[in-house]
Scaffold this motif. Structure first.
Motif, PDB file in Angstrom:
ATOM      1  N   CYS A 191     -10.230 -10.483  74.347  1.00 61.06           N
ATOM      2  CA  CYS A 191     -11.405 -11.126  73.781  1.00 61.06           C
ATOM      3  C   CYS A 191     -12.625 -10.916  74.690  1.00 61.06           C
ATOM      4  N   PHE A 192     -13.748 -10.507  74.089  1.00 58.53           N
ATOM      5  CA  PHE A 192     -14.988 -10.362  74.859  1.00 58.53           C
ATOM      6  C   PHE A 192     -16.192 -10.544  73.938  1.00 58.53           C
ATOM      7  N   ASN A 193     -17.314 -10.817  74.531  1.00 60.13           N
ATOM      8  CA  ASN A 193     -18.553 -10.988  73.776  1.00 60.13           C
ATOM      9  C   ASN A 193     -19.403  -9.737  73.843  1.00 60.13           C
ATOM     10  N   VAL A 194     -20.197  -9.530  72.812  1.00 61.96           N
ATOM     11  CA  VAL A 194     -21.168  -8.444  72.774  1.00 61.96           C
ATOM     12  C   VAL A 194     -22.527  -9.042  72.430  1.00 61.96           C
ATOM     13  N   GLN A 195     -23.517  -8.802  73.286  1.00 60.99           N
ATOM     14  CA  GLN A 195     -24.879  -9.273  73.044  1.00 60.99           C
ATOM     15  C   GLN A 195     -25.748  -8.104  72.581  1.00 60.99           C
TER      16      GLN A 195
ATOM     17  N   TYR B 236     -21.903 -11.764  69.613  1.00 61.50           N
ATOM     18  CA  TYR B 236     -20.742 -11.633  68.743  1.00 61.50           C
ATOM     19  C   TYR B 236     -19.486 -11.650  69.606  1.00 61.50           C
ATOM     20  N   THR B 237     -18.412 -12.170  69.048  1.00 59.16           N
ATOM     21  CA  THR B 237     -17.138 -12.220  69.768  1.00 59.16           C
ATOM     22  C   THR B 237     -16.140 -11.268  69.122  1.00 59.16           C
ATOM     23  N   ILE B 238     -15.504 -10.451  69.948  1.00 52.60           N
ATOM     24  CA  ILE B 238     -14.469  -9.514  69.492  1.00 52.60           C
ATOM     25  C   ILE B 238     -13.132  -9.963  70.064  1.00 52.60           C
ATOM     26  N   GLY B 239     -12.109  -9.971  69.224  1.00 55.52           N
ATOM     27  CA  GLY B 239     -10.792 -10.430  69.659  1.00 55.52           C
ATOM     28  C   GLY B 239     -10.666 -11.935  69.550  1.00 55.52           C
ATOM     29  N   GLU B 240      -9.502 -12.427  69.882  1.00 57.79           N
ATOM     30  CA  GLU B 240      -9.216 -13.854  69.773  1.00 57.79           C
ATOM     31  C   GLU B 240      -8.970 -14.463  71.145  1.00 57.79           C
ATOM     32  N   GLY B 241      -9.390 -15.713  71.306  1.00 58.87           N
ATOM     33  CA  GLY B 241      -9.183 -16.409  72.570  1.00 58.87           C
ATOM     34  C   GLY B 241     -10.486 -16.645  73.302  1.00 58.87           C
ATOM     35  N   LYS B 242     -10.398 -16.848  74.573  1.00 59.25           N
ATOM     36  CA  LYS B 242     -11.572 -17.091  75.409  1.00 59.25           C
ATOM     37  C   LYS B 242     -12.135 -15.759  75.892  1.00 59.25           C
ATOM     38  N   PRO B 243     -13.418 -15.513  75.689  1.00 59.85           N
ATOM     39  CA  PRO B 243     -14.020 -14.242  76.123  1.00 59.85           C
ATOM     40  C   PRO B 243     -13.831 -14.009  77.627  1.00 59.85           C
ATOM     41  N   GLU B 244     -13.439 -12.807  77.986  1.00 61.28           N
ATOM     42  CA  GLU B 244     -13.150 -12.470  79.383  1.00 61.28           C
ATOM     43  C   GLU B 244     -14.341 -11.822  80.082  1.00 61.28           C
ATOM     44  N   PHE B 245     -15.288 -11.298  79.306  1.00 58.45           N
ATOM     45  CA  PHE B 245     -16.509 -10.698  79.857  1.00 58.45           C
ATOM     46  C   PHE B 245     -17.486 -10.516  78.711  1.00 58.45           C
ATOM     47  N   THR B 246     -18.703 -10.101  79.040  1.00 60.98           N
ATOM     48  CA  THR B 246     -19.725  -9.862  78.016  1.00 60.98           C
ATOM     49  C   THR B 246     -20.342  -8.490  78.212  1.00 60.98           C
ATOM     50  N   LEU B 247     -20.432  -7.729  77.129  1.00 62.61           N
ATOM     51  CA  LEU B 247     -21.154  -6.464  77.135  1.00 62.61           C
ATOM     52  C   LEU B 247     -22.552  -6.728  76.584  1.00 62.61           C
ATOM     53  N   ILE B 248     -23.560  -6.424  77.380  1.00 58.92           N
ATOM     54  CA  ILE B 248     -24.939  -6.591  76.949  1.00 58.92           C
ATOM     55  C   ILE B 248     -25.483  -5.215  76.581  1.00 58.92           C
ATOM     56  N   ILE B 249     -25.835  -5.032  75.316  1.00 54.10           N
ATOM     57  CA  ILE B 249     -26.305  -3.742  74.831  1.00 54.10           C
ATOM     58  C   ILE B 249     -27.830  -3.738  74.820  1.00 54.10           C
ATOM     59  N   HIS B 250     -28.421  -2.945  75.702  1.00 58.85           N
ATOM     60  CA  HIS B 250     -29.872  -2.845  75.781  1.00 58.85           C
ATOM     61  C   HIS B 250     -30.419  -1.752  74.865  1.00 58.85           C
ATOM     62  N   LYS B 251     -29.577  -0.751  74.599  1.00 61.90           N
ATOM     63  CA  LYS B 251     -30.001   0.362  73.758  1.00 61.90           C
ATOM     64  C   LYS B 251     -28.796   0.912  73.009  1.00 61.90           C
ATOM     65  N   ASP B 252     -29.005   1.251  71.764  1.00 62.96           N
ATOM     66  CA  ASP B 252     -27.912   1.720  70.917  1.00 62.96           C
ATOM     67  C   ASP B 252     -27.302   3.032  71.429  1.00 62.96           C
ATOM     68  N   ILE B 253     -26.036   3.223  71.101  1.00 63.78           N
ATOM     69  CA  ILE B 253     -25.347   4.483  71.380  1.00 63.78           C
ATOM     70  C   ILE B 253     -25.126   5.165  70.032  1.00 63.78           C
ATOM     71  N   PRO B 254     -25.594   6.385  69.854  1.00 68.90           N
ATOM     72  CA  PRO B 254     -25.460   7.064  68.553  1.00 68.90           C
ATOM     73  C   PRO B 254     -24.008   7.176  68.097  1.00 68.90           C
ATOM     74  N   LYS B 255     -23.826   7.060  66.807  1.00 69.82           N
ATOM     75  CA  LYS B 255     -22.500   7.164  66.199  1.00 69.82           C
ATOM     76  C   LYS B 255     -21.826   8.490  66.556  1.00 69.82           C
ATOM     77  N   LYS B 256     -22.613   9.572  66.512  1.00 65.55           N
ATOM     78  CA  LYS B 256     -22.064  10.899  66.808  1.00 65.55           C
ATOM     79  C   LYS B 256     -21.463  10.947  68.207  1.00 65.55           C
ATOM     80  N   ALA B 257     -22.164  10.355  69.198  1.00 64.19           N
ATOM     81  CA  ALA B 257     -21.675  10.369  70.580  1.00 64.19           C
ATOM     82  C   ALA B 257     -20.386   9.572  70.716  1.00 64.19           C
ATOM     83  N   LEU B 258     -20.321   8.420  70.061  1.00 69.80           N
ATOM     84  CA  LEU B 258     -19.119   7.584  70.137  1.00 69.80           C
ATOM     85  C   LEU B 258     -17.911   8.285  69.529  1.00 69.80           C
ATOM     86  N   LEU B 259     -18.120   8.983  68.421  1.00 69.32           N
ATOM     87  CA  LEU B 259     -17.006   9.659  67.758  1.00 69.32           C
ATOM     88  C   LEU B 259     -16.620  10.954  68.462  1.00 69.32           C
ATOM     89  N   GLU B 260     -17.559  11.529  69.179  1.00 68.89           N
ATOM     90  CA  GLU B 260     -17.253  12.748  69.944  1.00 68.89           C
ATOM     91  C   GLU B 260     -16.386  12.408  71.152  1.00 68.89           C
TER      92      GLU B 260
END
Length: 386
Positions: free
Chosen positions: A17-21, A27-51
């Motif tokens: 479980c972790f949070n995404v800002q 937003y919370t991903i997974g179940e339970g108590k969040p273990e860390f938080t990812l703070i997104i300052h800038k988007d990552i393109p879909k193409k890069a993630l799938l590559e």
């Protein structure tokens, strides 16, 4: 408006479980108590993630587009536990995954990492300047003590006697050879492809007055055969990772040629669980051309080259602890390194040191010491405790 494909994609990694800002929303991903938080300052393109998940997230972290609120090591452990869910387009990344393994190209690849400068490594390595897995005999061991333990342990396994000759392939700054010469009275010979390491090793040899006993040359291990040299013992620590899969047979055959009949060879190397290259970020930014052999590959090529394996030992947890020590030291010199390079370089090395520690912690990779002899040797002690 940020593309929320990134949020959807991160949802695949829901084992923990972790949070995404994103844009002030959490937003919370997974179940339970969040273990860390990812703070997104800038988007990552879909193409890069799938590559490549690894490359896209790694580069975003380097740029500062992603920030981790919490323990970086723990976050990386949770992601690597789910590495089977990573995307990887091998065809698109073939230039990174399948680099040249020719001699001249490997020399450049090795230099790109090890020739960052002795002053850089001196900032966060221990005084022995050992850049490989330490050996912690006690929870109280400092990093320096553990590195000395490692060298002592290797020298004991080699069963050295005064007057023997010892070759260290990829000898780094020469600490192991110097210790062998001082403690066992052997004659040492080392080779490295790093000009910076060679330079420092020459200073150390001279400072200890061992010019006639230890020789370290700036040369490729494959060029040693032409020198018509043979040794009683051969050791190689943290160098096999740079050999390249197409050169494994050549490597083992070269060591066989350089080692006397009945001689001992100790190979200390990081190992993977398969024979597939799957780490584009570390190959692009940290170890260009680096390849992890599997243990089964090592054993296979060893026996093809007339070696007989005596002992195999995993030091996986020792390397995790070593890397966390390096990371702790590196954090103390962040500002100094940032002035020399830039903040993205600092974040890159944070990710490298913590990521490798996480990989060892969860067993994503391993490290083995393989002790073997050239042909049979019935004169060694019958137990491994010698």
């Amino acid at each position: 408006m940020m593309d929320h494909f990134l949020l959807y994609y991160l949802g695949h990694f829901d084992k923990h479980c972790f949070n995404v800002q994103i844009h002030g929303e959490e937003y919370t991903i997974g179940e339970g108590k969040p273990e860390f938080t990812l703070i997104i300052h800038k988007d990552i393109p879909k193409k890069a993630l799938l590559e490549s998940t690894e490359l896209a997230l790694g580069e975003a972290y380097m740029r500062g587009d992603i920030e981790v609120k919490g323990d970086l090591f723990h976050m990386l452990c949770t992601l690597l536990e789910q590495a089977d869910r990573f995307s990887l387009d091998r065809n698109s990344l073939r230039n990174i995954l399948y680099m040249s393994e020719k001699k001249q190209d490997q020399a450049k690849e090795v230099s790109s990492h090890y020739d960052l400068g002795n002053d850089f490594y001196k900032l966060w390595l221990d005084p022995t300047m050992s850049y490989s897995c330490a050996y912690f005999k006690s929870d109280k061991d400092t990093l320096e003590q553990a590195q000395r333990n490692k060298v002592d342990y290797i020298l004991q396994k080699l069963y050295l006697k005064p007057g023997m000759t010892l070759l260290d392939i990829g000898c780094g700054w020469g600490f192991l050879l110097l210790e062998a010469a001082k403690k066992y009275g052997v004659k040492g010979y080392g080779c490295t492809l790093s000009k910076e390491q060679w330079k420092k090793s020459q200073e150390r040899i001279k400072a200890l007055g061992l010019e006639g006993q230890v020789t370290i040359e700036l040369t490729d291990y494959r060029d040693l055969e032409a020198k018509d040299l043979q040794f009683d013992r051969v050791v190689s620590v943290g160098m096999m990772e740079h050999v390249g899969r197409s050169n494994y047979s050549t490597y083992m055959e070269t060591v066989n040629h350089l080692l006397k009949q009945g001689g001992i060879f100790l190979l200390h190397t990081i190992t993977g669980h398969d024979e597939v290259v799957s780490d584009p970020w570390i190959r692009k930014y940290i170890f260009p051309g680096g390849t992890l052999p599997s243990l089964r590959e090592l054993i296979h090529h060893a026996y093809d080259a007339n070696f007989r394996v005596l002992d195999v030992e995993s030091l996986r947890r020792h390397y995790c602890r070593t890397l966390l020590c390096w990371y702790k030291n590196f954090c103390k010199v962040h500002e100094q390194v940032a002035r020399w390079k830039d903040p993205s370089f600092v974040r890159m090395w944070d990710l490298y040191l913590c990521g490798c520690a996480a990989a060892f912690q969860i067993g994503y990779i391993d490290i083995h010491q393989v002790l073997m002899t050239k042909g049979n040797n019935n004169s060694l002690p019958m137990t491994r405790w010698y």
